[in-house]
Design a protein around this motif. Sequence first.
Motif, PDB file in Angstrom:
ATOM      1  N   HIS A   7       0.835  -1.188   0.000  1.00 17.03           N
ATOM      2  CA  HIS A   7       0.000   0.000   0.000  1.00 17.03           C
ATOM      3  C   HIS A   7       0.879   1.250   0.000  1.00 17.03           C
ATOM      4  O   HIS A   7       1.737   1.421   0.855  1.00 17.03           O
ATOM      5  N   THR A   8       0.697   2.101  -0.966  1.00 20.78           N
ATOM      6  CA  THR A   8       1.392   3.393  -0.998  1.00 20.78           C
ATOM      7  C   THR A   8       0.373   4.482  -1.219  1.00 20.78           C
ATOM      8  O   THR A   8      -0.591   4.317  -1.971  1.00 20.78           O
ATOM      9  N   PHE A  43       0.953  -1.391   7.279  1.00 19.19           N
ATOM     10  CA  PHE A  43       0.594  -0.139   6.619  1.00 19.19           C
ATOM     11  C   PHE A  43       0.686   1.040   7.581  1.00 19.19           C
ATOM     12  O   PHE A  43       1.325   2.059   7.291  1.00 19.19           O
ATOM     13  N   THR A  44       0.074   0.922   8.758  1.00 21.38           N
ATOM     14  CA  THR A  44       0.049   2.055   9.686  1.00 21.38           C
ATOM     15  C   THR A  44       1.441   2.348  10.254  1.00 21.38           C
ATOM     16  O   THR A  44       1.822   3.523  10.393  1.00 21.38           O
ATOM     17  N   SER A  45       2.213   1.310  10.583  1.00 24.63           N
ATOM     18  CA  SER A  45       3.522   1.549  11.176  1.00 24.63           C
ATOM     19  C   SER A  45       4.479   2.228  10.204  1.00 24.63           C
ATOM     20  O   SER A  45       5.410   2.925  10.616  1.00 24.63           O
ATOM     21  N   THR A  46       4.247   2.039   8.899  1.00 24.97           N
ATOM     22  CA  THR A  46       5.091   2.680   7.896  1.00 24.97           C
ATOM     23  C   THR A  46       5.015   4.206   7.987  1.00 24.97           C
ATOM     24  O   THR A  46       5.990   4.906   7.711  1.00 24.97           O
ATOM     25  N   TYR A  47       3.860   4.705   8.436  1.00 22.48           N
ATOM     26  CA  TYR A  47       3.641   6.150   8.406  1.00 22.48           C
ATOM     27  C   TYR A  47       3.698   6.809   9.787  1.00 22.48           C
ATOM     28  O   TYR A  47       3.374   7.988   9.923  1.00 22.48           O
ATOM     29  N   GLN A  90       6.114 -10.697  20.796  1.00 24.44           N
ATOM     30  CA  GLN A  90       7.109 -11.144  19.819  1.00 24.44           C
ATOM     31  C   GLN A  90       7.764 -10.030  19.015  1.00 24.44           C
ATOM     32  O   GLN A  90       8.890 -10.186  18.544  1.00 24.44           O
ATOM     33  N   GLU A  91       7.094  -8.898  18.881  1.00 21.96           N
ATOM     34  CA  GLU A  91       7.547  -7.858  17.965  1.00 21.96           C
ATOM     35  C   GLU A  91       8.721  -7.064  18.551  1.00 21.96           C
ATOM     36  O   GLU A  91       8.774  -6.818  19.756  1.00 21.96           O
ATOM     37  N   ASP A  92       9.630  -6.628  17.689  1.00 20.89           N
ATOM     38  CA  ASP A  92      10.766  -5.809  18.114  1.00 20.89           C
ATOM     39  C   ASP A  92      10.824  -4.457  17.407  1.00 20.89           C
ATOM     40  O   ASP A  92      11.516  -3.553  17.870  1.00 20.89           O
ATOM     41  N   ASP A  93      10.123  -4.326  16.288  1.00 20.35           N
ATOM     42  CA  ASP A  93      10.147  -3.058  15.559  1.00 20.35           C
ATOM     43  C   ASP A  93       9.412  -1.983  16.349  1.00 20.35           C
ATOM     44  O   ASP A  93       8.257  -2.167  16.758  1.00 20.35           O
ATOM     45  N   ALA A  94      10.060  -0.841  16.577  1.00 22.78           N
ATOM     46  CA  ALA A  94       9.499   0.201  17.437  1.00 22.78           C
ATOM     47  C   ALA A  94       8.186   0.760  16.888  1.00 22.78           C
ATOM     48  O   ALA A  94       7.243   1.007  17.648  1.00 22.78           O
ATOM     49  N   SER A  95       8.103   0.955  15.593  1.00 21.93           N
ATOM     50  CA  SER A  95       6.884   1.529  15.014  1.00 21.93           C
ATOM     51  C   SER A  95       5.696   0.579  15.147  1.00 21.93           C
ATOM     52  O   SER A  95       4.576   0.997  15.473  1.00 21.93           O
ATOM     53  N   VAL A  96       5.942  -0.715  14.906  1.00 21.39           N
ATOM     54  CA  VAL A  96       4.869  -1.696  15.055  1.00 21.39           C
ATOM     55  C   VAL A  96       4.458  -1.810  16.523  1.00 21.39           C
ATOM     56  O   VAL A  96       3.273  -1.868  16.851  1.00 21.39           O
ATOM     57  N   LEU A  97       5.443  -1.830  17.421  1.00 18.89           N
ATOM     58  CA  LEU A  97       5.142  -1.880  18.853  1.00 18.89           C
ATOM     59  C   LEU A  97       4.318  -0.678  19.284  1.00 18.89           C
ATOM     60  O   LEU A  97       3.454  -0.789  20.159  1.00 18.89           O
TER      61      LEU A  97
END
Length: 345
Positions: A7-8, A43-47, A90-97
């Motif tokens: 998604h862009t 999608f949301t964590s990308t932005y 399980q997640e480590d990515d800051a934006s996803v967290l």
Amino acid sequence: MDTDTSHTVDNEQKFWDELDGIVSARCGTHELIDDALRSYLAFTSTYINEEEYLHSEYDIARCCYRLLESALFQANQEYVRRQIVYGLLQEDDASVLHLIAAFLLYAGRAVEATFEMMHTEGSFPRLVELIQARRDDDLGLHRLLIELLYEMSRIQPLTWEDLASTHSNDASLNHVKLVLNEQYMCLAHAPPPPSASEDPNARPRLTNRILKLLSSHGSDYRTFGENLILLLNRESGLSPQLLILKLLYLLFTTPSTYEYFYTNDLHVLVDVIIRNLLDLDPGSDEDDGPEDGGGGVKASEGGGGQRALSHTYLRVLCPLLRNTQLAREGNHYKKEEVRKVLHLL
């Protein structure tokens, strides 16, 4: 969790349209739900932190409520909540967290079963770990994690193992320290598990690390004590007042913390207690909870709890006047006012 996304978008309206399309997808199987959730988080964590779209906590909250109000969530609430909890573990990515923590916070405030599920799945030590690791990483994420820890701990008893995983400086907000102190007090008065009666040495004694820190290094943490009194002075809610009073009771009944506060702060505390005792109306409580055996009481919110709160203030007032600097000759601050209040009561 895979954060790749196809998604862009090139404007804000397209962003929200794309998000609505993701959360409105029809998902008849768990596999399809998983795919939709992965797409949503990716999608949301990308932005996050993008100037155009998700640059504020309000925007992140809007993203969370898009999912909470969607047909996808409404038709599969327990499954979706559990999958998001697994993501926290399980997640480590800051934006996803960041998205995961925000979603669980808002979902839990709407339905407390979310926080109970988090506890059942072992989220407490994971939150402690993340709070320690993300202290200097992302201030918004760090604050969300602390709020999540507070809300999850506030509504249910924690285990001995949960509290043993904490350190004295894990919770950097005062209300988290207060709720952890209450958890220590509850466990201190809880009956031992069956295994402990068979083997008294099977589990070491749990130390209240909040009290231990103030006992050993109280002079380095005077500001925390000052803030406690300020909070009590401003607070009108029943539960927050009880949390503060429980910690004050421990401080005034533990010899190593008798003189943790400055004398002037104790004067302010006496003023606050006198005022609040006079303002409380303990005569119409039909729903006071039972006393909890930990220096405080359990009482319901709403119109009740006035008598319970009045009793707790008095429990704190007694050791305050007996064990601190105020017990010394010449330091009997507002002696006549205290006598008048006690006479009225």
